[in-house]
Design a protein around this motif. Structure first.
Motif, PDB file in Angstrom:
ATOM      1  N   GLN A   1       3.703   3.951  -5.588  1.00 43.84           N
ATOM      2  CA  GLN A   1       3.713   2.708  -6.360  1.00 43.84           C
ATOM      3  C   GLN A   1       3.775   1.449  -5.494  1.00 43.84           C
ATOM      4  OE1 GLN A   1       3.317   2.649  -9.873  1.00 43.84           O
ATOM      5  NE2 GLN A   1       2.680   4.678  -9.220  1.00 43.84           N
ATOM      6  N   ALA A   2       3.990   1.608  -4.199  1.00 43.74           N
ATOM      7  CA  ALA A   2       4.021   0.440  -3.309  1.00 43.74           C
ATOM      8  C   ALA A   2       2.610  -0.135  -3.209  1.00 43.74           C
ATOM      9  CB  ALA A   2       4.536   0.839  -1.934  1.00 43.74           C
ATOM     10  N   GLU A   3       2.461  -1.396  -3.534  1.00 47.73           N
ATOM     11  CA  GLU A   3       1.144  -2.044  -3.551  1.00 47.73           C
ATOM     12  C   GLU A   3       0.424  -1.983  -2.200  1.00 47.73           C
ATOM     13  OE1 GLU A   3      -0.653  -3.394  -6.119  1.00 47.73           O
ATOM     14  OE2 GLU A   3       0.912  -2.581  -7.426  1.00 47.73           O
ATOM     15  N   THR A   4       1.182  -1.962  -1.120  1.00 41.92           N
ATOM     16  CA  THR A   4       0.558  -1.948   0.203  1.00 41.92           C
ATOM     17  C   THR A   4       0.259  -0.545   0.703  1.00 41.92           C
ATOM     18  OG1 THR A   4       2.731  -1.972   1.250  1.00 41.92           O
ATOM     19  CG2 THR A   4       1.648  -4.121   0.893  1.00 41.92           C
ATOM     20  N   CYS A   5       0.626   0.468  -0.071  1.00 35.68           N
ATOM     21  CA  CYS A   5       0.437   1.850   0.377  1.00 35.68           C
ATOM     22  C   CYS A   5      -0.540   2.606  -0.515  1.00 35.68           C
ATOM     23  CB  CYS A   5       1.787   2.574   0.417  1.00 35.68           C
ATOM     24  SG  CYS A   5       1.654   4.306   0.901  1.00 35.68           S
ATOM     25  N   GLN A   6      -0.119   2.956  -1.697  1.00 31.75           N
ATOM     26  CA  GLN A   6      -0.889   3.710  -2.681  1.00 31.75           C
ATOM     27  C   GLN A   6      -1.416   5.050  -2.162  1.00 31.75           C
ATOM     28  OE1 GLN A   6      -3.771   1.070  -4.394  1.00 31.75           O
ATOM     29  NE2 GLN A   6      -2.208  -0.227  -5.275  1.00 31.75           N
TER      30      GLN A   6
ATOM     31  N   ALA B   1      -5.498  15.191   1.233  1.00 30.13           N
ATOM     32  CA  ALA B   1      -6.262  14.599   2.332  1.00 30.13           C
ATOM     33  C   ALA B   1      -7.455  13.817   1.787  1.00 30.13           C
ATOM     34  CB  ALA B   1      -6.737  15.680   3.294  1.00 30.13           C
ATOM     35  N   PHE B   2      -8.124  14.361   0.788  1.00 31.01           N
ATOM     36  CA  PHE B   2      -9.274  13.669   0.186  1.00 31.01           C
ATOM     37  C   PHE B   2      -8.823  12.389  -0.527  1.00 31.01           C
ATOM     38  CE2 PHE B   2     -12.104  12.935  -3.467  1.00 31.01           C
ATOM     39  CZ  PHE B   2     -13.270  12.636  -2.772  1.00 31.01           C
ATOM     40  N   LEU B   3      -7.770  12.488  -1.316  1.00 29.01           N
ATOM     41  CA  LEU B   3      -7.271  11.313  -2.032  1.00 29.01           C
ATOM     42  C   LEU B   3      -6.825  10.223  -1.070  1.00 29.01           C
ATOM     43  CD1 LEU B   3      -5.217  13.124  -4.806  1.00 29.01           C
ATOM     44  CD2 LEU B   3      -7.371  11.879  -5.110  1.00 29.01           C
ATOM     45  N   ASN B   4      -6.406  10.617   0.130  1.00 23.85           N
ATOM     46  CA  ASN B   4      -5.925   9.660   1.129  1.00 23.85           C
ATOM     47  C   ASN B   4      -6.967   9.330   2.194  1.00 23.85           C
ATOM     48  OD1 ASN B   4      -3.388   9.270  -0.052  1.00 23.85           O
ATOM     49  ND2 ASN B   4      -2.647  11.178   0.828  1.00 23.85           N
ATOM     50  N   THR B   5      -8.242   9.508   1.878  1.00 23.67           N
ATOM     51  CA  THR B   5      -9.277   9.116   2.834  1.00 23.67           C
ATOM     52  C   THR B   5      -9.345   7.595   2.973  1.00 23.67           C
ATOM     53  OG1 THR B   5     -10.926   9.334   1.063  1.00 23.67           O
ATOM     54  CG2 THR B   5     -10.745  11.169   2.623  1.00 23.67           C
ATOM     55  N   ARG B   6      -8.671   6.891   2.085  1.00 20.02           N
ATOM     56  CA  ARG B   6      -8.525   5.439   2.200  1.00 20.02           C
ATOM     57  C   ARG B   6      -7.078   5.151   2.547  1.00 20.02           C
ATOM     58  NH1 ARG B   6      -8.605   2.719  -3.261  1.00 20.02           N
ATOM     59  NH2 ARG B   6      -6.427   3.285  -3.103  1.00 20.02           N
ATOM     60  N   ASP B   7      -6.849   4.365   3.601  1.00 21.71           N
ATOM     61  CA  ASP B   7      -5.501   4.016   4.041  1.00 21.71           C
ATOM     62  C   ASP B   7      -5.353   2.498   3.997  1.00 21.71           C
ATOM     63  OD1 ASP B   7      -3.204   3.330   5.626  1.00 21.71           O
ATOM     64  OD2 ASP B   7      -3.287   5.335   6.508  1.00 21.71           O
ATOM     65  N   LEU B   8      -4.618   2.005   2.993  1.00 15.83           N
ATOM     66  CA  LEU B   8      -4.460   0.554   2.835  1.00 15.83           C
ATOM     67  C   LEU B   8      -3.698  -0.078   3.985  1.00 15.83           C
ATOM     68  CD1 LEU B   8      -3.672   0.178  -0.981  1.00 15.83           C
ATOM     69  CD2 LEU B   8      -5.832  -0.197   0.199  1.00 15.83           C
ATOM     70  N   GLU B   9      -2.687   0.612   4.498  1.00 16.20           N
ATOM     71  CA  GLU B   9      -1.885   0.035   5.577  1.00 16.20           C
ATOM     72  C   GLU B   9      -2.691  -0.126   6.857  1.00 16.20           C
ATOM     73  OE1 GLU B   9       1.591   2.632   5.451  1.00 16.20           O
ATOM     74  OE2 GLU B   9       2.709   0.912   4.667  1.00 16.20           O
ATOM     75  N   LEU B  10      -3.542   0.843   7.165  1.00 12.56           N
ATOM     76  CA  LEU B  10      -4.376   0.769   8.366  1.00 12.56           C
ATOM     77  C   LEU B  10      -5.685   0.026   8.121  1.00 12.56           C
ATOM     78  CD1 LEU B  10      -3.944   4.399   9.772  1.00 12.56           C
ATOM     79  CD2 LEU B  10      -2.794   2.299  10.536  1.00 12.56           C
ATOM     80  N   GLY B  11      -6.032  -0.141   6.854  1.00 13.82           N
ATOM     81  CA  GLY B  11      -7.288  -0.812   6.510  1.00 13.82           C
ATOM     82  C   GLY B  11      -8.504   0.052   6.820  1.00 13.82           C
ATOM     83  N   THR B  12      -8.360   1.362   6.698  1.00 15.93           N
ATOM     84  CA  THR B  12      -9.466   2.270   6.995  1.00 15.93           C
ATOM     85  C   THR B  12      -9.883   3.033   5.746  1.00 15.93           C
ATOM     86  OG1 THR B  12      -7.959   4.056   7.608  1.00 15.93           O
ATOM     87  CG2 THR B  12      -8.715   2.599   9.385  1.00 15.93           C
TER      88      THR B  12
END
Length: 152
Positions: A108-113, A6-17
């Motif tokens: 590894q997806a550039e738009t996800c990570q 959850a901490f590592l995913n506090t940034r969401d590239l797909e949602l831009g948050t």
């Protein structure tokens, strides 16, 4: 494991948050998980960058520190912390001590990570989800190969 992911995913590239873009969103994230004291946002950002970098994400990691103690609770050593970052670091240490650190990966997806836990038998997953990111990536590669063949 869930706290670390959850901490590592506090940034969401797909949602831009990004939870770490503001003190209010970070406080809400910490309160939702009942993690105690809220840490300095700059330190927390540095910790996230360093942890994601340790997982293979290409990012310039800066030094950071968090407070984690070992206490004896009823004769059993326990990781103890009073702040949110310490709780995250304790979760990361637990994953490493249990020998599962290499199973925590960055898509590894550039738009996800997104960070995920690789539960595959041979530890070879590269995407957070085969149905979403893996499918997109394979379709993208197929389109590139098809274009290259039709261009030649």
């Amino acid at each position: 494991m869930e706290l670390l992911l959850a901490f590592l995913n506090t940034r969401d590239l797909e949602l831009g948050t990004d939870v770490l873009d503001g003190a209010a969103s970070w406080r809400a994230w910490v309160a939702e998980r009942r993690l105690g004291h809220v840490d300095d946002l700059a330190t927390v950002r540095s910790a996230r960058i360093a942890l994601r970098s340790a997982l293979g994400e290409r990012a310039a990691a800066k030094p950071f520190s968090g407070t984690v103690r070992i206490e004896l609770s009823q004769g059993v050593p326990m990781i103890a912390t009073t702040d949110a970052l310490g709780a995250v670091l304790a979760a990361a240490a637990r994953v490493a001590l249990l020998g599962s650190w290499e199973r925590v990966k960055v898509c590894q997806a550039e738009t996800c990570q997104a960070a995920f836990f690789d539960r595959s038998r041979n530890r070879s997953r590269t995407w957070c989800s085969m149905q979403v990111c893996g499918n997109r990536e394979k379709a993208r590669l197929w389109r590139e190969r098809t274009r290259a063949l039709s261009a030649s």
